[in-house]
Design a protein around this motif. Structure first.
Motif, PDB file in Angstrom:
ATOM      1  N   LEU A  53      13.792  75.443   8.556  1.00  0.00           N
ATOM      2  CA  LEU A  53      12.782  76.012   7.277  1.00  0.00           C
ATOM      3  C   LEU A  53      12.910  77.604   7.486  1.00  0.00           C
ATOM      4  CD1 LEU A  53       9.329  73.984   7.488  1.00  0.00           C
ATOM      5  CD2 LEU A  53      11.107  74.246   5.464  1.00  0.00           C
ATOM      6  N   ARG A  54      13.539  78.078   8.387  1.00  0.00           N
ATOM      7  CA  ARG A  54      14.046  79.493   8.236  1.00  0.00           C
ATOM      8  C   ARG A  54      15.001  79.857   7.222  1.00  0.00           C
ATOM      9  NH1 ARG A  54      16.812  80.870  14.093  1.00  0.00           N
ATOM     10  NH2 ARG A  54      18.371  79.562  12.881  1.00  0.00           N
ATOM     11  N   GLU A  55      15.578  78.601   6.649  1.00  0.00           N
ATOM     12  CA  GLU A  55      16.428  79.001   5.387  1.00  0.00           C
ATOM     13  C   GLU A  55      15.579  79.013   4.159  1.00  0.00           C
ATOM     14  OE1 GLU A  55      19.185  75.544   5.322  1.00  0.00           O
ATOM     15  OE2 GLU A  55      19.797  76.065   7.316  1.00  0.00           O
ATOM     16  N   GLY A  56      14.443  78.705   4.159  1.00  0.00           N
ATOM     17  CA  GLY A  56      13.323  78.900   3.191  1.00  0.00           C
ATOM     18  C   GLY A  56      12.864  77.634   2.816  1.00  0.00           C
ATOM     19  N   GLU A  57      11.895  77.608   1.721  1.00  0.00           N
ATOM     20  CA  GLU A  57      11.169  76.610   1.481  1.00  0.00           C
ATOM     21  C   GLU A  57      12.072  75.504   1.155  1.00  0.00           C
ATOM     22  OE1 GLU A  57       7.346  76.612  -1.135  1.00  0.00           O
ATOM     23  OE2 GLU A  57       8.895  76.531  -2.373  1.00  0.00           O
ATOM     24  N   GLN A  58      11.258  74.075   1.422  1.00  0.00           N
ATOM     25  CA  GLN A  58      12.417  72.816   1.231  1.00  0.00           C
ATOM     26  C   GLN A  58      11.075  71.676   1.006  1.00  0.00           C
ATOM     27  OE1 GLN A  58      14.874  71.928   4.423  1.00  0.00           O
ATOM     28  NE2 GLN A  58      15.372  73.907   4.700  1.00  0.00           N
ATOM     29  N   SER A  59      11.693  70.898   0.061  1.00  0.00           N
ATOM     30  CA  SER A  59      10.823  69.743  -0.168  1.00  0.00           C
ATOM     31  C   SER A  59      10.706  68.657   0.962  1.00  0.00           C
ATOM     32  CB  SER A  59      11.182  68.938  -1.344  1.00  0.00           C
ATOM     33  OG  SER A  59      12.349  68.319  -1.210  1.00  0.00           O
ATOM     34  N   ALA A  60       9.536  67.996   1.054  1.00  0.00           N
ATOM     35  CA  ALA A  60       9.803  66.860   1.991  1.00  0.00           C
ATOM     36  C   ALA A  60      10.900  66.089   2.055  1.00  0.00           C
ATOM     37  CB  ALA A  60       8.399  65.944   2.006  1.00  0.00           C
ATOM     38  N   GLY A  61      11.450  65.540   0.875  1.00  0.00           N
ATOM     39  CA  GLY A  61      12.341  64.641   0.709  1.00  0.00           C
ATOM     40  C   GLY A  61      13.942  65.422   1.330  1.00  0.00           C
ATOM     41  N   GLU A  62      14.108  66.820   1.113  1.00  0.00           N
ATOM     42  CA  GLU A  62      15.283  67.473   1.580  1.00  0.00           C
ATOM     43  C   GLU A  62      14.975  67.655   3.078  1.00  0.00           C
ATOM     44  OE1 GLU A  62      15.944  70.970  -1.621  1.00  0.00           O
ATOM     45  OE2 GLU A  62      14.033  71.248  -0.661  1.00  0.00           O
ATOM     46  N   ILE A  63      13.901  67.708   3.631  1.00  0.00           N
ATOM     47  CA  ILE A  63      13.596  67.835   5.024  1.00  0.00           C
ATOM     48  C   ILE A  63      13.954  66.471   5.670  1.00  0.00           C
ATOM     49  CG2 ILE A  63      12.204  68.026   6.921  1.00  0.00           C
ATOM     50  CD1 ILE A  63      10.375  69.998   5.223  1.00  0.00           C
ATOM     51  N   ALA A  64      13.547  65.353   5.077  1.00  0.00           N
ATOM     52  CA  ALA A  64      13.723  64.144   5.337  1.00  0.00           C
ATOM     53  C   ALA A  64      15.283  63.461   5.488  1.00  0.00           C
ATOM     54  CB  ALA A  64      12.830  62.840   4.830  1.00  0.00           C
ATOM     55  N   GLY A  65      15.985  63.898   4.485  1.00  0.00           N
ATOM     56  CA  GLY A  65      17.332  63.839   4.513  1.00  0.00           C
ATOM     57  C   GLY A  65      18.385  64.202   5.360  1.00  0.00           C
ATOM     58  N   ARG A  66      17.685  65.185   6.287  1.00  0.00           N
ATOM     59  CA  ARG A  66      18.723  65.823   7.162  1.00  0.00           C
ATOM     60  C   ARG A  66      18.272  64.919   8.464  1.00  0.00           C
ATOM     61  NH1 ARG A  66      18.821  72.364   6.662  1.00  0.00           N
ATOM     62  NH2 ARG A  66      18.722  72.447   4.735  1.00  0.00           N
ATOM     63  N   PHE A  67      17.660  63.823   8.730  1.00  0.00           N
ATOM     64  CA  PHE A  67      17.189  63.166   9.930  1.00  0.00           C
ATOM     65  C   PHE A  67      17.576  61.770   9.339  1.00  0.00           C
ATOM     66  CE2 PHE A  67      14.739  67.063  10.026  1.00  0.00           C
ATOM     67  CZ  PHE A  67      14.987  67.485  11.558  1.00  0.00           C
ATOM     68  N   THR A  68      17.869  60.857  10.634  1.00  0.00           N
ATOM     69  CA  THR A  68      18.219  59.645  10.342  1.00  0.00           C
ATOM     70  C   THR A  68      16.911  58.685  10.478  1.00  0.00           C
ATOM     71  OG1 THR A  68      18.404  59.209  12.817  1.00  0.00           O
ATOM     72  CG2 THR A  68      20.523  59.531  11.484  1.00  0.00           C
ATOM     73  N   SER A  69      15.694  59.653  10.962  1.00  0.00           N
ATOM     74  CA  SER A  69      14.261  58.902  11.198  1.00  0.00           C
ATOM     75  C   SER A  69      13.819  58.591   9.633  1.00  0.00           C
ATOM     76  CB  SER A  69      13.351  59.966  11.639  1.00  0.00           C
ATOM     77  OG  SER A  69      13.923  60.189  13.050  1.00  0.00           O
ATOM     78  N   SER A  70      12.892  57.818   9.479  1.00  0.00           N
ATOM     79  CA  SER A  70      12.379  57.178   8.463  1.00  0.00           C
ATOM     80  C   SER A  70      11.396  58.346   7.689  1.00  0.00           C
ATOM     81  CB  SER A  70      11.508  55.750   8.661  1.00  0.00           C
ATOM     82  OG  SER A  70      10.160  56.142   9.322  1.00  0.00           O
TER      83      SER A  70
END
Length: 118
Positions: free
Chosen positions: A24-41
């Motif tokens: 999030l230091r890169e700036g505002e992100q949607s929940a989907g963008e955040i979730a897309g970076r992880f293998t977790s559900s």
């Protein structure tokens, strides 16, 4: 330690939450963008975001059907600063010196032991 500080350190205890904060230091992100970076559900990432929000480390805003998250770095800095001041007397000394007039001694001029009455 205050309840807020406990929440902050609880939030920081998990590596996924720390990574979310870094991202999030890169700036505002949607929940989907955040979730897309992880293998977790998605629901797991949502719970991590909820912990971060409860600790005051992220803020959220709604835009249509998306939830956008932003870093709330001031809360993190405040909590960590308070913790360091409580466990590290040298930090209290340095903080006090910073709040004095410009003509006051610099931290290098005053030993922590002398200021603490040792």
């Amino acid at each position: 330690m205050s309840e807020t500080n406990v929440d902050v350190f609880t939030a920081l205890a998990h590596p996924t939450r720390r990574q979310i904060l870094q991202d999030l230091r890169e700036g505002e992100q949607s929940a989907g963008e955040i979730a897309g970076r992880f293998t977790s559900s998605g629901p797991t990432i949502s719970r991590h975001l909820s912990v971060l929000r409860a600790a005051g480390l992220v803020t959220e805003r709604r835009e249509a059907n998306r939830i956008l998250y932003s870093l709330a770095g001031e809360q993190l800095a405040h909590s960590v600063g308070n913790f360091l001041s409580a466990v590290c007397p040298e930090q209290m000394l340095l903080r006090g010196l910073r709040h004095r007039a410009p003509s006051a001694a610099s931290p290098a001029d005053v030993s922590p032991e002398a200021s603490l009455g040792s």
